[in-house]
Each structure stands twice: as structure tokens, then as C-alpha cells.
Design an enzyme around this catalytic site. Structure first.
Site, PDB file in Angstrom:
ATOM      1  N   HIS A 111      14.272   0.220   1.744  1.00  0.00           N
ATOM      2  CA  HIS A 111      13.943   2.123   1.739  1.00  0.00           C
ATOM      3  C   HIS A 111      15.498   2.364   0.892  1.00  0.00           C
ATOM      4  CE1 HIS A 111      10.076   0.439   1.905  1.00  0.00           C
ATOM      5  NE2 HIS A 111       9.588   1.741   1.750  1.00  0.00           N
TER       6      HIS A 111
ATOM      7  N   ARG B  85      -6.390  24.470  10.975  1.00  0.00           N
ATOM      8  CA  ARG B  85      -5.546  24.126  11.891  1.00  0.00           C
ATOM      9  C   ARG B  85      -5.107  22.913  11.686  1.00  0.00           C
ATOM     10  NH1 ARG B  85      -5.894  28.851  14.149  1.00  0.00           N
ATOM     11  NH2 ARG B  85      -4.685  30.971  13.993  1.00  0.00           N
TER      12      ARG B  85
ATOM     13  N   HIS C 148      15.360   4.024  -2.323  1.00  0.00           N
ATOM     14  CA  HIS C 148      15.239   5.436  -2.196  1.00  0.00           C
ATOM     15  C   HIS C 148      16.339   6.000  -3.504  1.00  0.00           C
ATOM     16  CE1 HIS C 148      12.207   6.345   0.877  1.00  0.00           C
ATOM     17  NE2 HIS C 148      12.100   6.507  -0.026  1.00  0.00           N
TER      18      HIS C 148
ATOM     19  N   ASN D 113      11.719   0.799   7.015  1.00  0.00           N
ATOM     20  CA  ASN D 113      12.535   1.477   5.989  1.00  0.00           C
ATOM     21  C   ASN D 113      13.507   0.111   5.593  1.00  0.00           C
ATOM     22  OD1 ASN D 113      11.346   3.906   6.328  1.00  0.00           O
ATOM     23  ND2 ASN D 113      12.421   4.237   7.838  1.00  0.00           N
TER      24      ASN D 113
ATOM     25  N   LYS E 273       1.708  -3.797  11.617  1.00  0.00           N
ATOM     26  CA  LYS E 273       2.010  -1.591  11.394  1.00  0.00           C
ATOM     27  C   LYS E 273       1.351  -0.433  12.881  1.00  0.00           C
ATOM     28  CE  LYS E 273       3.132   2.448   8.819  1.00  0.00           C
ATOM     29  NZ  LYS E 273       2.709   3.632   7.346  1.00  0.00           N
TER      30      LYS E 273
ATOM     31  N   LYS F  81       1.867   9.047   8.700  1.00  0.00           N
ATOM     32  CA  LYS F  81       2.861  10.136   7.837  1.00  0.00           C
ATOM     33  C   LYS F  81       2.420  10.770   6.388  1.00  0.00           C
ATOM     34  CE  LYS F  81       6.668   8.699   8.986  1.00  0.00           C
ATOM     35  NZ  LYS F  81       8.788   7.029   8.347  1.00  0.00           N
TER      36      LYS F  81
ATOM     37  N   ARG G  74      10.074   1.765  14.542  1.00  0.00           N
ATOM     38  CA  ARG G  74       9.594   2.379  13.268  1.00  0.00           C
ATOM     39  C   ARG G  74      10.166   2.493  11.774  1.00  0.00           C
ATOM     40  NH1 ARG G  74       3.842   6.589  12.498  1.00  0.00           N
ATOM     41  NH2 ARG G  74       4.226   5.372   9.902  1.00  0.00           N
TER      42      ARG G  74
ATOM     43  N   GLU H 259       8.893   7.510  14.907  1.00  0.00           N
ATOM     44  CA  GLU H 259      10.044   7.903  14.261  1.00  0.00           C
ATOM     45  C   GLU H 259      11.331   7.640  15.141  1.00  0.00           C
ATOM     46  OE1 GLU H 259       9.602   6.420   9.904  1.00  0.00           O
ATOM     47  OE2 GLU H 259      12.543   6.525   9.988  1.00  0.00           O
TER      48      GLU H 259
ATOM     49  N   HIS I 275       7.539   2.848  -6.707  1.00  0.00           N
ATOM     50  CA  HIS I 275       8.519   2.736  -5.378  1.00  0.00           C
ATOM     51  C   HIS I 275       8.262   1.363  -4.885  1.00  0.00           C
ATOM     52  CE1 HIS I 275       9.172   4.266  -1.272  1.00  0.00           C
ATOM     53  NE2 HIS I 275       8.145   3.013  -1.084  1.00  0.00           N
TER      54      HIS I 275
ATOM     55  N   GLU J  77       5.780  -4.598  -0.872  1.00  0.00           N
ATOM     56  CA  GLU J  77       5.630  -3.699   0.649  1.00  0.00           C
ATOM     57  C   GLU J  77       4.893  -5.374   1.762  1.00  0.00           C
ATOM     58  OE1 GLU J  77       6.646  -0.962   2.037  1.00  0.00           O
ATOM     59  OE2 GLU J  77       6.749  -0.136   0.030  1.00  0.00           O
TER      60      GLU J  77
HETATM   61  P1  NAD Z   1      -0.578   6.163  -6.614  1.00  0.00           P
HETATM   62  O1  NAD Z   1      -1.180   6.663  -5.496  1.00  0.00           O
HETATM   63  O2  NAD Z   1       0.200   7.548  -7.731  1.00  0.00           O
HETATM   64  O3  NAD Z   1      -1.210   5.224  -7.029  1.00  0.00           O
HETATM   65  C1  NAD Z   1      -0.577   4.621  -7.636  1.00  0.00           C
HETATM   66  C2  NAD Z   1      -1.484   4.111  -9.335  1.00  0.00           C
HETATM   67  O4  NAD Z   1      -2.747   3.728  -9.362  1.00  0.00           O
HETATM   68  C3  NAD Z   1      -1.688   5.377  -9.582  1.00  0.00           C
HETATM   69  O5  NAD Z   1      -1.810   5.916 -11.326  1.00  0.00           O
HETATM   70  C4  NAD Z   1      -3.218   5.013  -9.502  1.00  0.00           C
HETATM   71  O6  NAD Z   1      -4.479   6.432  -9.977  1.00  0.00           O
HETATM   72  C5  NAD Z   1      -3.864   4.007  -9.249  1.00  0.00           C
HETATM   73  N1  NAD Z   1      -4.454   3.477  -9.214  1.00  0.00           N
HETATM   74  C6  NAD Z   1      -4.957   3.337  -6.937  1.00  0.00           C
HETATM   75  N2  NAD Z   1      -5.425   2.494  -6.928  1.00  0.00           N
HETATM   76  C7  NAD Z   1      -6.314   2.634  -8.005  1.00  0.00           C
HETATM   77  C8  NAD Z   1      -7.851   1.618  -8.052  1.00  0.00           C
HETATM   78  N3  NAD Z   1      -7.980   0.897  -6.943  1.00  0.00           N
HETATM   79  N4  NAD Z   1      -7.860   0.849  -9.245  1.00  0.00           N
HETATM   80  C9  NAD Z   1      -7.181   1.408 -10.832  1.00  0.00           C
HETATM   81  N5  NAD Z   1      -6.206   2.244 -11.011  1.00  0.00           N
HETATM   82  C10 NAD Z   1      -5.435   2.474  -9.564  1.00  0.00           C
HETATM   83  O7  NAD Z   1       0.926   5.199  -5.762  1.00  0.00           O
HETATM   84  P2  NAD Z   1       0.702   4.519  -4.771  1.00  0.00           P
HETATM   85  O8  NAD Z   1       1.889   3.144  -4.837  1.00  0.00           O
HETATM   86  O9  NAD Z   1      -0.783   4.212  -3.539  1.00  0.00           O
HETATM   87  O10 NAD Z   1       1.670   5.187  -2.684  1.00  0.00           O
HETATM   88  C11 NAD Z   1       2.995   5.756  -3.478  1.00  0.00           C
HETATM   89  C12 NAD Z   1       3.215   6.955  -2.923  1.00  0.00           C
HETATM   90  O11 NAD Z   1       2.837   6.392  -1.144  1.00  0.00           O
HETATM   91  C13 NAD Z   1       4.728   7.756  -2.876  1.00  0.00           C
HETATM   92  O12 NAD Z   1       4.218   8.798  -2.927  1.00  0.00           O
HETATM   93  C14 NAD Z   1       5.321   7.214  -1.192  1.00  0.00           C
HETATM   94  O13 NAD Z   1       5.808   8.371  -0.742  1.00  0.00           O
HETATM   95  C15 NAD Z   1       3.813   7.040  -0.289  1.00  0.00           C
HETATM   96  N6  NAD Z   1       4.441   6.503   0.832  1.00  0.00           N
HETATM   97  C16 NAD Z   1       3.627   7.308   2.193  1.00  0.00           C
HETATM   98  C17 NAD Z   1       3.712   6.171   2.739  1.00  0.00           C
HETATM   99  C18 NAD Z   1       3.482   6.329   4.299  1.00  0.00           C
HETATM  100  O14 NAD Z   1       3.572   6.024   5.054  1.00  0.00           O
HETATM  101  N7  NAD Z   1       2.569   7.867   4.914  1.00  0.00           N
HETATM  102  C19 NAD Z   1       3.864   4.697   2.810  1.00  0.00           C
HETATM  103  C20 NAD Z   1       4.577   4.118   2.142  1.00  0.00           C
HETATM  104  C21 NAD Z   1       4.739   5.382   0.633  1.00  0.00           C
HETATM  105  N1  GLY Z   2       6.244   3.502   5.751  1.00  0.00           N
HETATM  106  C1  GLY Z   2       7.198   3.473   6.642  1.00  0.00           C
HETATM  107  C2  GLY Z   2       6.339   4.137   8.264  1.00  0.00           C
HETATM  108  O1  GLY Z   2       5.051   4.480   8.013  1.00  0.00           O
HETATM  109  O2  GLY Z   2       6.880   5.021   9.153  1.00  0.00           O
END
Ligand code: NAD
Ligand code: GLY
Length: 375
Positions: A256, A130, A260, A253, A235, A152, A249, A245, A274, A194
Site C-alpha cells: 500500500h 452518536r 498509494h 498494508n 483478517k 475502519k 494490523r 492498528e 485501488h 487484495e
Molecule cells: P467501489 O466501492 O467504488 O466499487 C467499485 C465499482 O464497482 C463501483 O463503480 C461500484 O458501483 C461497482 N460495483 C460494486 N459492486 C458491484 C456489483 N456487484 N456489480 C456491479 N458493479 C458493482 O470500490 P471498491 O474497490 O470496492 O472499494 C474501494 C474503496 O474501499 C476505497 O475507497 C478504499 O479506500 C476502501 N477500502 C477500505 C478498507 C477498509 O478497511 N475500510 C480497505 C480497503 C479499501
Molecule cells: N485494509 C487494511 C485494514 O483493514 O487494516
């Protein structure tokens, strides 16, 4: 904005959420202090590190070492890299591994990776027993400036992205900018979209600074820490004012809704990352705002020029593979979570640094705009 920082100085940004407030520690080499910071926050806690296999190969030993140096006991769970790991099967596997490792309510999870791992491990932490505490150790630029901050967490449903999740704030974010040195250039550039987004949505001065200093951000000079700190500060302010949000917040986006749609049309694959989709989406948001007479065409061109200079896609013709048709794009836009009572919600702009939420955008106008872009 502040003056660029010296690389040796860690910057601490506070996310002010009352008794759930936490620090974002930013700097080259800050990972070394991970164990002692965890020990100070949660004395006696054990840590379960969740990482993807690519990141584990490069950085897991350093994280284990930093924990061991402070006598923080750790175990690890390694999952495949990529968006595919934000699924039920990997979520189940990670939850079961935590339980098998006897991680208790007063222990914690360390999310070591990009946004995929942060979202997955954060949701695992929100769910097991939990709710466990967790620490974000973001290893992509995107994760350091965006996904590791704000709580998030989510996995994907076969019906859509991020549909199963929770708001669950970390207790600490350790953004070691040296970890980005191993990130492939394409991933770095995607994360940069971003970074630019923060300038575009609310800080024209920062966008101008990026136009002059982006090479230093890419090269890992002091500009990198500066840029990450500016984004995290922005942020943190937004999250502290609107954690769930219900209002501002949503400005995060920017780019986005259009983005998206193209990302989904490309199957959330390597065809369009992304951040690349966000870059294209930001340009489209500026162009759409200009078409509505809200912003100038010059502002839209300036945004496109900068994002193209760093190697990001800024026009539909930059995309590889089949281009989605207008009906598919409109269906994807309508499925976007920012639709309320049939009206489309978009983040639009009056100028660089002046974004606002428009919740009355007529779908016909969007269709006409995209039809022009596709022609
Ligand atoms: P990811 O986590 O898939 O990383 C991208 C690639 O880089 C992967 O292949 C990973 O293995 C590699 N990698 C990571 N760090 C590395 C390093 N230091 N050296 C070498 N390789 C490395 O992708 P991302 O772009 O970081 O994140 C995308 C995700 O984030 C999506 O799922 C998206 O929905 C999510 N997201 C969430 C929020 C939120 O607020 N929670 C905001 C934006 C995006
Ligand atoms: N990436 C958008 C948020 O965190 O709200």
C-alpha cells in the site's frame, strides 16, 4: 488453509472482539437470509439501506425483498457510484436522510456496495445519534475480503484519503459471493490483488493454491468461496489481536505505501484502481526487499508472474497516462500515514508469506530504488 468448500455451504467466520464480536457469513445466495439474521440480532430494528446507484440498480430489490421477507422495515439512500462519494457533501446528505427517515438508536444501517459504500455508510452509522449499528453487505471482491471486515470507516478530506473517520465495527457481514457475478472483470481483478496479498503477507500455501486455482475464483466456482473464507479468517485473526492498528494490523498494508503513491498520482481515478495500485505496490515491496538482500529475486519474480497472469499491473510501464516523476512519488510516499518521525515505515518481506513491519527505512534508499524503476 482448508479444503475448498461446496458452494451450498455458507461459511461463518467469527471476528472475536468480545461483546462487539460478529459473524462474517460467506456463500452463494446467503443474502436471502439477511432479514432473518438481522431480526435475530436486533428484533424490531428498522433498516436504512445505503447503496450506490450502480449497485442499487442491480441488487437493491433483492436486499429489500430479503428484509421484507423477515418483516424488517426498510428505507434506502442512493448515492452516486465512485470514490467521489466518500466526501463531506455525500456524508451530510446520507446523515440527513437517516434522520429524516427517523432512524433511531435501536435501528440500523445496511451498507450495500463496495468499499466506498462500506466506508461511507459505516462512518455515517458511527456518527448519527452518536453511533448506530450497521451491517455490511459487500458487493465487490475487495469489500468481501478486506474493507467490510475490521471496522475502519472513513471519508476523504480534500487534503488526503480516509482522513476523516472512525473505528466502528459492523454487527454482521453478509458476503454473498453471487453478487460478484455482476462485477466488471477489471474490478474483480483489482479485488483479487487484495486476495493475493493475504497469501503474500502470511500464508505461502494459500498463495501457491491461488497460483493453481485463480481461474476458479474468477469463474465463480467453489474456489471463490474458499478464497474469500481464507482471507476473512486471516483478517479476523489480525483484527481481533490488533483492532486499532498499533502493531500487526499494519501487515495488511503490504503493497500500500508504494501503491498509494501511484494511486494518488493518478488522482484516485479510473486510470488506476485501488487494487491495481496494490498489485504494483506488492511487486515493488518484494523487489525492494530483494534489493535490500531480505528476499530472493526469484520470490519477487514469482509474485509478478502471478499478478500479471490475472491481468494486474506489475510494472510501472504497465500504467496508463503520464508517469509521475521521482520527486512527486517521494512527496506522496512521505505524506503517507505510515511515516513516523521522519523514518519511512514499509511492510517488507523475507519471502512469500513472510511479511514484517520495517519502521526504519531510509528515504534515500527508496528514492534510489524508484529512480532505477523509472529509468
Ligand atoms: P467501489 O466501492 O467504488 O466499487 C467499485 C465499482 O464497482 C463501483 O463503480 C461500484 O458501483 C461497482 N460495483 C460494486 N459492486 C458491484 C456489483 N456487484 N456489480 C456491479 N458493479 C458493482 O470500490 P471498491 O474497490 O470496492 O472499494 C474501494 C474503496 O474501499 C476505497 O475507497 C478504499 O479506500 C476502501 N477500502 C477500505 C478498507 C477498509 O478497511 N475500510 C480497505 C480497503 C479499501
Ligand atoms: N485494509 C487494511 C485494514 O483493514 O487494516
Amino acid at each position: 488453509m482448508t479444503a475448498p468448500l461446496r458452494p451450498s455451504e455458507p461459511v461463518i467466520v467469527k471476528v472475536g472482539l468480545g461483546d462487539r464480536a460478529y459473524d462474517i457469513v460467506i456463500g452463494r445466495g446467503v443474502l436471502r437470509t439477511l432479514g432473518e439474521r438481522i431480526k435475530a440480532l436486533r428484533p424490531g430494528a428498522r433498516a436504512a439501506i445505503v447503496a450506490d446507484a450502480s449497485v442499487a440498480r442491480l441488487h437493491l430489490a433483492a436486499v429489500r425483498g430479503a428484509l421484507a421477507a423477515a418483516q424488517v422495515e426498510s428505507s434506502d439512500i442512493v448515492v452516486p457510484p465512485g470514490e467521489g462519494s466518500k466526501n463531506y457533501a455525500t456524508f451530510e446528505k446520507a446523515c440527513e436522510a437517516l434522520i429524516a427517515a427517523r432512524i433511531e438508536r435501536n435501528d440500523l444501517v445496511v451498507a450495500l456496495g463496495g468499499g466506498v459504500i462500506g466506508d461511507l455508510a459505516g462512518f455515517v452509522a458511527a456518527s448519527v445519534r452518536r453511533g448506530l449499528d450497521y451491517v455490511q453487505v459487500p458487493t465487490t471482491l475487495l469489500a468481501q475480503v478486506d474493507s467490510s471486515v475490521g471496522g475502519k470507516t472513513a471519508i476523504n478530506s480534500p487534503q488526503g484519503k480516509n482522513l476523516i473517520g472512525a473505528f466502528h465495527q459492523p454487527i454482521l457481514v453478509m458476503a454473498d459471493t453471487a453478487l460478484l457475478d455482476t462485477l466488471p472483470k477489471r474490478e474483480f481483478a483489482a479485488g483479487y490483488a487484495e486476495v493475493a496479498k493475504y497469501g503474500l503477507l502470511g500464508d505461502a500455501g494459500f498463495f501457491a493454491w491461488l497460483e493453481s486455482n485463480w481461474q476458479d475464483v474468477f469463474a465463480g466456482g467453489p474456489g471463490r468461496e474458499h478464497a474469500i473464507a481464507v482471507c476473512c479468517r486471516a483478517k479476523a485473526v489480525i483484527v481481533a489481536r490488533d483492532e486499532r492498528e498499533t502493531g500487526e494490523r499494519a501487515l495488511l498494508n503490504l503493497g500500500h505505501t508504494f501503491g498509494h503513491a501511484f494511486e494518488a498520482a493518478a488522482g484516485f481515478s479510473q486510470r488506476l484502481l485501488h487494487g491495481e495500485a496494490v498489485a504494483l505496490g506488492c511487486v515493488l515491496a518484494f523487489e525492494f526487499s530483494a534489493r535490500r538482500g531480505l528476499a530472493s529475486a526469484d520470490a519477487a519474480s514469482r509474485v509478478a508472474r502471478h499478478l500479471a497472469a490475472v491481468g494486474l499491473p506489475t510494472q510501472i510501464k504497465d500504467l496508463s497516462g503520464p508517469i509521475p516523476d521521482i520527486d512527486r512519488l517521494m512527496t506522496l510516499i512521505a505524506q503517507d500515514k505510515k511515516v513516523k518521525r521522519g523514518r519511512l515505515t514499509f511492510i517488507l518481506v523475507r519471502d512469500i508469506g513472510e511479511a514484517f513491519v520495517a519502521d526504519d527505512v531510509d528515504a534515500g534508499e527508496v528514492r534510489a530504488f524508484l529512480a532505477e524503476k523509472l529509468s
